[in-house]
Design an enzyme around this catalytic site. Structure first.
Site, PDB file in Angstrom:
ATOM      1  N   LYS A   1     -13.027 -29.986 -27.233  1.00  0.00           N
ATOM      2  CA  LYS A   1     -11.717 -30.375 -28.010  1.00  0.00           C
ATOM      3  C   LYS A   1     -10.679 -30.730 -27.013  1.00  0.00           C
ATOM      4  CE  LYS A   1     -11.452 -25.626 -29.450  1.00  0.00           C
ATOM      5  NZ  LYS A   1     -11.488 -24.657 -28.303  1.00  0.00           N
TER       6      LYS A   1
ATOM      7  N   LYS B   1     -12.893 -26.255 -14.946  1.00  0.00           N
ATOM      8  CA  LYS B   1     -11.640 -26.240 -15.424  1.00  0.00           C
ATOM      9  C   LYS B   1     -10.685 -26.453 -13.835  1.00  0.00           C
ATOM     10  CE  LYS B   1     -11.901 -25.186 -19.899  1.00  0.00           C
ATOM     11  NZ  LYS B   1     -11.406 -24.640 -20.923  1.00  0.00           N
TER      12      LYS B   1
ATOM     13  N   LYS C   1     -20.336 -32.224 -22.290  1.00  0.00           N
ATOM     14  CA  LYS C   1     -20.386 -31.236 -23.479  1.00  0.00           C
ATOM     15  C   LYS C   1     -19.370 -31.855 -24.240  1.00  0.00           C
ATOM     16  CE  LYS C   1     -17.550 -27.332 -23.270  1.00  0.00           C
ATOM     17  NZ  LYS C   1     -17.185 -26.072 -23.888  1.00  0.00           N
TER      18      LYS C   1
HETATM   19  P1  ATP Z   1     -12.344 -26.150 -24.307  1.00  0.00           P
HETATM   20  O1  ATP Z   1     -12.902 -27.587 -24.991  1.00  0.00           O
HETATM   21  O2  ATP Z   1     -10.711 -26.186 -24.999  1.00  0.00           O
HETATM   22  O3  ATP Z   1     -12.609 -25.907 -23.263  1.00  0.00           O
HETATM   23  P2  ATP Z   1     -14.135 -24.769 -25.956  1.00  0.00           P
HETATM   24  O4  ATP Z   1     -14.309 -25.485 -27.450  1.00  0.00           O
HETATM   25  O5  ATP Z   1     -15.224 -25.076 -24.925  1.00  0.00           O
HETATM   26  O6  ATP Z   1     -12.867 -25.236 -25.288  1.00  0.00           O
HETATM   27  P3  ATP Z   1     -14.050 -22.541 -27.413  1.00  0.00           P
HETATM   28  O7  ATP Z   1     -13.066 -22.765 -28.420  1.00  0.00           O
HETATM   29  O8  ATP Z   1     -13.696 -20.931 -26.908  1.00  0.00           O
HETATM   30  O9  ATP Z   1     -14.246 -23.449 -26.059  1.00  0.00           O
HETATM   31  O10 ATP Z   1     -15.663 -22.288 -27.906  1.00  0.00           O
HETATM   32  C1  ATP Z   1     -15.893 -21.561 -28.881  1.00  0.00           C
HETATM   33  C2  ATP Z   1     -17.421 -21.756 -29.333  1.00  0.00           C
HETATM   34  O11 ATP Z   1     -17.986 -22.914 -29.359  1.00  0.00           O
HETATM   35  C3  ATP Z   1     -18.049 -21.036 -27.971  1.00  0.00           C
HETATM   36  O12 ATP Z   1     -19.287 -20.479 -28.556  1.00  0.00           O
HETATM   37  C4  ATP Z   1     -18.622 -22.229 -27.310  1.00  0.00           C
HETATM   38  O13 ATP Z   1     -19.841 -21.846 -26.673  1.00  0.00           O
HETATM   39  C5  ATP Z   1     -18.931 -23.270 -28.407  1.00  0.00           C
HETATM   40  N1  ATP Z   1     -18.953 -24.591 -27.977  1.00  0.00           N
HETATM   41  C6  ATP Z   1     -18.025 -25.110 -27.319  1.00  0.00           C
HETATM   42  N2  ATP Z   1     -18.288 -26.381 -27.342  1.00  0.00           N
HETATM   43  C7  ATP Z   1     -19.496 -26.635 -27.596  1.00  0.00           C
HETATM   44  C8  ATP Z   1     -20.444 -27.889 -27.568  1.00  0.00           C
HETATM   45  N3  ATP Z   1     -20.176 -29.072 -27.113  1.00  0.00           N
HETATM   46  N4  ATP Z   1     -21.729 -27.703 -28.185  1.00  0.00           N
HETATM   47  C9  ATP Z   1     -21.980 -26.381 -28.902  1.00  0.00           C
HETATM   48  N5  ATP Z   1     -21.237 -25.346 -28.737  1.00  0.00           N
HETATM   49  C10 ATP Z   1     -19.987 -25.448 -28.209  1.00  0.00           C
END
Ligand code: ATP
Ligand code: LTN
Length: 336
Positions: free
Chosen positions: A205, A120, A202
């Site tokens: 969003k 980040k 990965k």
């Molecule tokens: P950002 O993309 O804005 O950095 P994020 O989606 O990584 O955010 P969170 O919204 O806090 O972060 O994630 C919520 C949950 O979703 C966490 O448990 C995270 O591990 C899971 N998660 C996020 N992205 C993935 C992915 N690509 N595959 C599986 N699990 C995910």
């Protein structure tokens, strides 16, 4: 003979999601879907981690909308406010309070090793703020306040969970048993859903390219179109293999939704091309998401009812959080 009336206490679960955009299929398969299934067996607490979201700059009106939206989505997925505690992090001030205390038991060196911080900082080079750096101490507070046994997260959060465990162990060593040391709960399939456009990254969003992710609220045509465009490779056989990141990812997604094994999937698509496979994955995902979208649209239209749920959730969460915070404060030597 005497009958025992003692009830076995359920194990506790806690997790959170940031309101940093509409959750993706990655969030769904890696985390949210598992939360729903845990409600029967465990005493569950789930939160919208809005304090975490401001570690990157957010537009105020949009952030507020996203907080409502994620809360409504948690309900639409089947999280039940009567069985689980569902709240908004910033409405329970104990998170910020314990976070400060825990940050004084967290080392600069260990935070510097966090890969999410490094990623980040690179993607938001103009705003490498202290909150982004201290993020794991806040996440540790989120967790430890509720004394959970398990924390269901996607694989990307494993490192943050390890630091939360280290902080808990360190605090307990100094002051006695204050915190439960939680275990990560990472699903077998779907723990790391990759971008459809760059399958070595990965699915996120906050990806600037919307074709890289499927949002839980995308309509059927959009979901199918994104899967049709998914990047694969120059081979033809649907099976897991090296150098086949795109296909491996699609197989992982299909497996997480249908429960089929990799071998079963390879057999199902034997003799068929990637085109057929991508369409099948797209349709399966669209079918799984459609009822969630319908329910979400009903819930988000009734803000008054949402407010009843999140206020009640915050009260319930705070009762538990206050107890742990007081315990920790007393141990440290504060006057209560
Ligand atoms: P950002 O993309 O804005 O950095 P994020 O989606 O990584 O955010 P969170 O919204 O806090 O972060 O994630 C919520 C949950 O979703 C966490 O448990 C995270 O591990 C899971 N998660 C996020 N992205 C993935 C992915 N690509 N595959 C599986 N699990 C995910
Ligand atoms: N850091 C997580 C979101 C998060 C979380 C938590 C997850 C904040 N607090 C407590 C589990 C437990 C993320 O970025 N995905």
């Amino acid at each position: 003979m005497c009958e025992t009336t003692a009830t076995v206490e359920k194990k506790k679960v806690l997790s959170c999601i940031q309101p940093s955009g509409v959750p993706t299929l990655g969030n769904y398969l890696g985390a949210l879907k598992n939360w729903v299934g845990m409600q029967d067996e465990f005493d569950c607490t789930f939160a919208v981690a809005d304090l975490h979201a401001i570690t990157v700059r957010q537009e105020p009106a949009k952030l507020r909308q996203q907080i409502y939206s994620i809360y409504a989505l948690m309900l639409a997925l089947g999280l039940d406010p009567n069985r689980s505690t569902l709240f908004i992090q910033s409405q329970v001030p104990e998170h910020a309070q314990l976070s400060w205390i825990l940050s004084c038991y967290t080392q600069f060196g260990e935070l510097s090793r966090m890969t999410q911080f490094k990623d980040k900082s690179a993607s938001h080079a103009d705003n490498i703020n202290v909150g982004l750096f201290a993020y794991p101490a806040l996440m540790a507070a989120d967790i430890l306040l509720y004394q959970p046994d398990f924390v269901p997260v996607g694989a990307d959060q494993k490192q943050h969970l390890e630091i939360a465990r280290d902080i808990a162990l360190r605090f307990n060593r100094l002051y006695g048993d204050v915190f439960t040391v939680p275990e990560p709960y990472i699903p077998r399939a779907g723990a790391r859903v990759m971008s459809l456009q760059n399958p070595t990254k990965k699915m996120s969003k906050s990806d600037p390219n919307p074709n890289g992710y499927v949002s839980i609220l995308d309509d059927r045509d959009t979901v199918i179109r994104k899967f049709k465009r998914a990047v694969t490779d120059s081979q033809t056989q649907v099976c897991v293999g090296e150098g086949k990141d795109g296909v491996n990812n699609l197989i992982g997604i299909y497996s997480a939704i249908t429960g089929k094994s990799e071998e079963e999937i390879a057999r199902e698509f034997e003799g068929k091309g990637y085109g057929d496979f991508k369409l099948a994955v797209g349709e399966t995902v669209a079918d799984a998401l459609a009822p969630i979208r319908t329910r979400y649209n009903e819930l988000i239209a009734d803000k008054k009812q949402l407010e009843v749920y999140y206020r009640e959730g915050a009260l319930r969460a705070e009762r538990v959080a206050r107890k742990t915070l007081c315990k920790a404060m007393k141990k440290v030597g504060f006057v209560l």
